[in-house]
Write an enzyme that holds these catalytic residues in place. Structure first.
Site, PDB file in Angstrom:
ATOM      1  N   CYS A   1       0.861  -1.179   0.000  1.00 37.67           N
ATOM      2  CA  CYS A   1       0.000   0.000   0.000  1.00 37.67           C
ATOM      3  C   CYS A   1       0.896   1.226   0.000  1.00 37.67           C
ATOM      4  CB  CYS A   1      -0.974  -0.004   1.174  1.00 37.67           C
ATOM      5  SG  CYS A   1      -0.224   0.310   2.751  1.00 37.67           S
TER       6      CYS A   1
ATOM      7  N   ARG B   1       4.778  -4.116   2.838  1.00 31.05           N
ATOM      8  CA  ARG B   1       3.998  -4.802   3.855  1.00 31.05           C
ATOM      9  C   ARG B   1       3.750  -6.297   3.559  1.00 31.05           C
ATOM     10  NH1 ARG B   1      -0.612  -0.732   5.959  1.00 31.05           N
ATOM     11  NH2 ARG B   1      -0.365  -2.009   7.800  1.00 31.05           N
TER      12      ARG B   1
HETATM   13  C1  LIG Z   1      -4.893  -2.728  11.360  1.00 28.13           C
HETATM   14  C2  LIG Z   1      -3.676  -2.427  12.160  1.00 28.13           C
HETATM   15  O1  LIG Z   1      -3.607  -2.761  13.337  1.00 28.13           O
HETATM   16  N1  LIG Z   1      -2.717  -1.764  11.547  1.00 28.13           N
HETATM   17  C3  LIG Z   1      -1.518  -1.388  12.276  1.00 28.13           C
HETATM   18  C4  LIG Z   1      -0.566  -2.565  12.294  1.00 28.13           C
HETATM   19  O2  LIG Z   1      -0.310  -2.919  10.944  1.00 28.13           O
HETATM   20  P1  LIG Z   1       0.391  -4.306  10.625  1.00 28.13           P
HETATM   21  O3  LIG Z   1      -0.089  -5.338  11.563  1.00 28.13           O
HETATM   22  O4  LIG Z   1       0.212  -4.543   9.159  1.00 28.13           O
HETATM   23  O5  LIG Z   1       1.906  -3.939  10.916  1.00 28.13           O
HETATM   24  P2  LIG Z   1       3.071  -4.897  11.399  1.00 28.13           P
HETATM   25  O6  LIG Z   1       3.334  -4.658  12.841  1.00 28.13           O
HETATM   26  O7  LIG Z   1       2.758  -6.290  10.976  1.00 28.13           O
HETATM   27  O8  LIG Z   1       4.289  -4.353  10.545  1.00 28.13           O
HETATM   28  C5  LIG Z   1       5.513  -3.942  11.138  1.00 28.13           C
HETATM   29  C6  LIG Z   1       6.631  -4.135  10.147  1.00 28.13           C
HETATM   30  O9  LIG Z   1       6.811  -5.545   9.917  1.00 28.13           O
HETATM   31  C7  LIG Z   1       6.778  -5.836   8.544  1.00 28.13           C
HETATM   32  N2  LIG Z   1       6.167  -7.166   8.368  1.00 28.13           N
HETATM   33  C8  LIG Z   1       4.955  -7.418   8.900  1.00 28.13           C
HETATM   34  C9  LIG Z   1       4.342  -8.645   8.762  1.00 28.13           C
HETATM   35  C10 LIG Z   1       5.028  -9.639   8.039  1.00 28.13           C
HETATM   36  O10 LIG Z   1       4.555 -10.773   7.850  1.00 28.13           O
HETATM   37  N3  LIG Z   1       6.262  -9.355   7.539  1.00 28.13           N
HETATM   38  C11 LIG Z   1       6.856  -8.138   7.685  1.00 28.13           C
HETATM   39  O11 LIG Z   1       7.962  -7.906   7.214  1.00 28.13           O
HETATM   40  C12 LIG Z   1       5.942  -4.708   7.938  1.00 28.13           C
HETATM   41  O12 LIG Z   1       6.185  -4.545   6.548  1.00 28.13           O
HETATM   42  C13 LIG Z   1       6.385  -3.525   8.769  1.00 28.13           C
HETATM   43  O13 LIG Z   1       7.606  -3.035   8.264  1.00 28.13           O
HETATM   44  O14 LIG Z   1       0.638  -2.186  12.962  1.00 28.13           O
HETATM   45  C14 LIG Z   1       1.354  -1.127  12.309  1.00 28.13           C
HETATM   46  C15 LIG Z   1       2.649  -0.896  13.083  1.00 28.13           C
HETATM   47  O15 LIG Z   1       2.377  -0.401  14.328  1.00 28.13           O
HETATM   48  C16 LIG Z   1       0.475   0.119  12.252  1.00 28.13           C
HETATM   49  O16 LIG Z   1       1.115   1.100  11.496  1.00 28.13           O
HETATM   50  C17 LIG Z   1      -0.872  -0.187  11.598  1.00 28.13           C
HETATM   51  O17 LIG Z   1      -1.744   0.905  11.735  1.00 28.13           O
HETATM   52  C1  LIG Z   2      -1.609   2.030   8.614  1.00 25.02           C
HETATM   53  C2  LIG Z   2      -2.788   1.999   9.236  1.00 25.02           C
HETATM   54  O1  LIG Z   2      -3.753   1.076   9.035  1.00 25.02           O
HETATM   55  P1  LIG Z   2      -3.668  -0.267   8.137  1.00 25.02           P
HETATM   56  O2  LIG Z   2      -2.695  -1.181   8.813  1.00 25.02           O
HETATM   57  O3  LIG Z   2      -5.059  -0.812   8.191  1.00 25.02           O
HETATM   58  O4  LIG Z   2      -3.234   0.140   6.758  1.00 25.02           O
HETATM   59  C3  LIG Z   2      -3.120   3.013  10.269  1.00 25.02           C
HETATM   60  O5  LIG Z   2      -4.108   2.791  10.996  1.00 25.02           O
HETATM   61  O6  LIG Z   2      -2.422   4.041  10.361  1.00 25.02           O
END
Ligand SMILES: CC(=O)N[C@H]1[C@@H](OP(=O)(O)OP(=O)(O)OC[C@H]2O[C@@H](n3ccc(=O)[nH]c3=O)[C@H](O)[C@@H]2O)O[C@H](CO)[C@@H](O)[C@@H]1O
Ligand SMILES: C=C(OP(=O)(O)O)C(=O)O
Length: 427
Positions: free
Chosen positions: A124, A129
């Site tokens: 996104c 991500r």
């Molecule tokens: C719906 C929700 O709760 N969204 C939040 C959640 O997103 P979300 O759960 O997607 O974020 P993650 O904590 O998983 O991501 C943290 C980092 O880990 C990386 N990553 C993640 C998963 C994976 O399988 N592999 C990997 O490499 C991501 O690209 C990123 O660089 O936490 C983020 C970090 O606080 C917030 O910005 C988002 O608002």
């Molecule tokens: C990045 C965000 O949400 P999402 O993980 O749903 O994209 C957010 O809430 O700022």
């Protein structure tokens, strides 16, 4: 498409109610898939992302009833989700692409039905991500996973088996997916290097109310004893700490005094610490806390980190605030590789910001000026609202659908505190 028009220069004054957290509500709604009995969630925010997930869950066979909300004079709505029977274990691309958090149905579906087919959410605006940690964790619980034609195909015909899972990187979503899946696995699961966000603690509390056995949520090691089934429960969604931090920064930017109610200072401790250094004052109250700024805003350095560090979801708003501080501020983004989309738009409003790799150097300017602006993601959009509240003249924010993903009645909440903010409805 709707637009938001802001005429800057009015300090915010009054009381502002904080909604339930979007990022807690989404995994909590997905947790309904784990039981054939009703999960009732209160303090539900009225947001586009909630509707998107409700549509996906309904497609899986979840019966949904929604009551209350601002229209009835109630703070927050109540949603009842009943997954008596899972009708489909496929989460199609058309629904998943609208919102990445849709991948949170993967763990519950495999755990309950033994199979699931969930579209890869894709990247996104803020970064690529990947979901490799979600997949790796489920594989360690015994699921066989194949990624083909844009879909994650997961099978666990004999059910999931508890395991020790060490995350190489902290992930909020992967911790949530695994916590839900492990609740219905056989035996014990230990999640090491787990995320510690308040939304994780909220999900664990709800799962425990549904009969799960989860210890350690809020620390980096979470222990889950699997159960055969989960049952009905009622849970109140935690306050939105990102909405809280956003309005704190809006109040600080305008130099007003606002009482934020239905929330708590402890949810934003890292941000509050940084903001104190920038000249912002806080005072706990019975219903929440007051925020005010009496002196000048001073530039401070910030680095985003997983909880309990400074949240990436407040980085754009902090930058909006720092554009008008005395002195310079270095803002470093460590979570997402492309989360400075607000910079060019802030610059169009007169801010002095330069990007150097993962850091942005913000030199405070005495004055911002209103401009037509647009942003490509949720928090970037709201940072432009903060800038618009202090800018001279009129700011017209386009692509308001980004804001509607995560801010409930933003224009009403700000206008009730004296801001000149109106939504211009599309014809
Ligand atoms: C719906 C929700 O709760 N969204 C939040 C959640 O997103 P979300 O759960 O997607 O974020 P993650 O904590 O998983 O991501 C943290 C980092 O880990 C990386 N990553 C993640 C998963 C994976 O399988 N592999 C990997 O490499 C991501 O690209 C990123 O660089 O936490 C983020 C970090 O606080 C917030 O910005 C988002 O608002
Ligand atoms: C990045 C965000 O949400 P999402 O993980 O749903 O994209 C957010 O809430 O700022």
């Amino acid at each position: 498409m709707d637009k938001i028009r802001i005429r800057g220069g009015r300090p915010l004054q009054g009381r502002l109610a904080i909604s339930g957290a979007k990022n807690a509500a989404l995994p909590l709604m997905a947790a309904a898939l784990l039981s054939d009995e009703t999960l009732t969630l209160t303090n539900l925010p009225h947001l586009a992302d909630i509707s998107t997930l409700a549509t996906l869950l309904a497609q899986h066979g979840v019966e949904i009833a929604l009551n209350g909300g601002a229209a009835d004079g109630a703070q927050g709505r109540v949603i009842e989700l009943t997954a008596r029977r899972i009708r489909s274990t496929t989460a199609p691309y058309d629904l998943v692409r609208k919102m990445r958090a849709s991948v949170l149905v993967l763990g519950p579906l495999v755990a309950r039905e033994g199979h699931a087919k969930v579209s890869l959410p894709g990247g996104c605006a803020i970064g690529t991500r990947p979901v490799d940690l979600h997949i790796m964790g489920l594989e360690q619980l015994g699921a066989e996973i194949e990624v083909t034609e844009g879909y994650i195909n997961a099978r666990a015909p004999n059910g999931l088996q508890g395991a020790r899972i060490v995350f190489p990187k902290v992930s909020v979503g992967a911790t949530e997916n695994l916590m839900m899946a492990a609740s219905l696995a056989r035996g014990e699961t230990v999640l090491v290097n787990a995320a510690r966000e308040p939304e994780i603690v909220d999900l664990a509390a709800c799962l425990n109310a549904m009969g799960a056995s989860i210890e350690g949520a809020g620390t980096d090691t979470i222990r889950i004893q699997g159960r055969d089934r989960l049952h009905r429960a009622t849970h109140r969604i935690v306050a939105d700490r990102i909405e809280t931090g956003t309005y704190v920064m809006a109040a600080a930017a305008t130099g007003g005094e606002v009482e934020l109610v239905g929330t708590s200072l402890h949810l934003i401790e890292a941000a509050a610490d940084v903001l104190r250094g920038a000249g912002v004052e806080f005072e706990p109250t019975v219903d929440g806390f007051k925020v005010r700024r009496t002196g000048d805003l001073v530039g401070v350095d910030v680095m985003t980190e997983p909880y309990p560090g400074f949240p990436t979801d407040l980085q754009a708003q902090m930058m909006g605030l720092m554009t008008m501080a005395k002195g310079a501020s270095m803002i470093t983004e460590t979570i997402f590789e492309n989360r400075f989309m607000h910079v060019p738009e802030l610059v169009r409003m007169g801010a002095n910001v330069t990007i150097h790799g993962a850091s942005a150097l913000v030199r405070g300017v005495p004055r911002l000026t209103g401009a037509p602006v647009m942003a490509t993601d949720l928090r970037a959009s709201v940072s432009l609202v903060i800038a618009g509240l202090v800018a001279q003249g009129e700011t017209l924010l386009n692509r308001v659908y980004h804001l509607d993903r995560g801010y409930e009645r933003l224009e009403e909440k700000l206008a009730a505190c004296g801001a000149d903010v109106t939504r211009i409805k599309a014809d």
